[in-house]
Design an enzyme around this catalytic site. Structure first.
Site: not given
Ligand code: AMP
Length: 286
Positions: A34, A37
């Site tokens: 997501h 990250h």
């Protein structure tokens, strides 16, 4: 972008680049990537010549009753995000490659692992310490990036790298949040619509604790009750802990004297959410 699955090929790739003086950045993940990250990957991309992202749902950090089997694994989408962000290698080892029969070494960071998440999830940090040590040995990065979202994990990794002289620079980046304040997490997909509405109470309780400290409160029990007040009206929420801690050792404090970290964990149905906030005592107060 290359996908590498073999442990040996990963090390060969890294060693070849290291010999040429190329700096290697590394973002270890369990996938279901997501924007949290993505922010780590972007920060790494800016600082290194070559960038490796590992996608490995590490079985050793899950307890027997936890969500290993149902952990989301949208691997094609993950690879696409990595490609978009200019990742050079997506390292996707199998569990049997990481933990071949006969693997027996244990890595523990006992004091940090004993508290908070370690109490709630007794196997968790031994699994994290082992996989991070192994991944560093395989990927051989110069720099590895972790999220503040998992504050205790980042503290454990710093201690591990120092204690074992692993020679990897560790950088911790801020938590990326949804517009309503909920920290992004691969596990947020487990929340029902009602639980999702209640979930921002976690961050709001941290903000209430921070506000109490900013307004001069030094008594930790008062800070904790400010945090608890926010969540007690949420019928769907059960508190695991709302703690005010030393930002390095994570020991609980009774008085706020300088910088602290507020750590919290809540349960919403079967979903467990964690979050944290570092707060400095206002200057000029003693
Ligand atoms: P995970 O895939 O959950 O193991 O997380 C991989 C890395 O991403 C860890 O260093 C996490 O702390 C970090 N991370 C997860 N969620 C966030 C977030 N919302 N903001 C920043 N970093 C995050």
């Amino acid at each position: 972008m290359k996908t590498i699955r073999s442990v040996e090929s990963m090390t060969t790739w890294s060693e070849g680049l290291r010999r040429e003086g190329v700096t290697i950045g590394f973002v270890p993940t369990m996938g279901a990537l997501h924007d949290g990250h993505r922010a780590l990957i972007r920060a790494a991309r800016l600082r290194c010549d070559a960038l490796v992202v590992s996608i490995f749902v590490n079985p050793t950090q899950f307890g027997p009753a936890e969500d290993l089997a149902k952990y989301p694994r949208p691997i094609r989408k993950d690879r696409e995000l990595c490609r978009q962000e200019g990742v050079d290698v997506c390292f996707e080892p199998s569990a049997s490659a990481m933990y071949p029969v006969g693997c027996q070494t244990v890595v523990t960071v006992p004091a940090i692992a004993a508290r908070w998440e370690g109490k709630a999830r007794p196997h968790h940090f031994a699994g994290v310490a082992l996989v991070v040590t192994k991944l560093f040995g395989i990927v051989r990065p110069h720099l590895a990036l972790f999220g503040q979202k998992d504050y205790q994990q980042a503290a454990l990794v710093r201690q591990l790298v120092e204690d074992l002289n692993l020679g990897v620079e560790i950088m911790v980046r801020p938590t990326v949040r949804e517009p309503d304040g909920l920290a992004m997490s691969s596990r947020n997909v487990y929340l029902s619509p009602e639980e999702r509405i209640a979930a921002p109470a976690l961050y709001k309780s941290l903000l209430a604790g921070a506000e109490a400290i900013h307004s001069g409160t030094t008594d930790v029990s008062v800070v904790q009750s400010a945090m608890a007040t926010v969540v007690k009206h949420e019928s769907k929420v059960t508190v695991d802990y709302l703690a005010v801690c030393d930002p390095r050792t994570l020991e609980p404090l009774s008085v706020v004297t300088s910088k602290v970290v507020l750590l919290s964990a809540l349960r919403l149905g079967s979903v467990r959410l964690i979050d944290n906030l570092t707060v400095a005592r206002p200057s000029g107060r003693r």
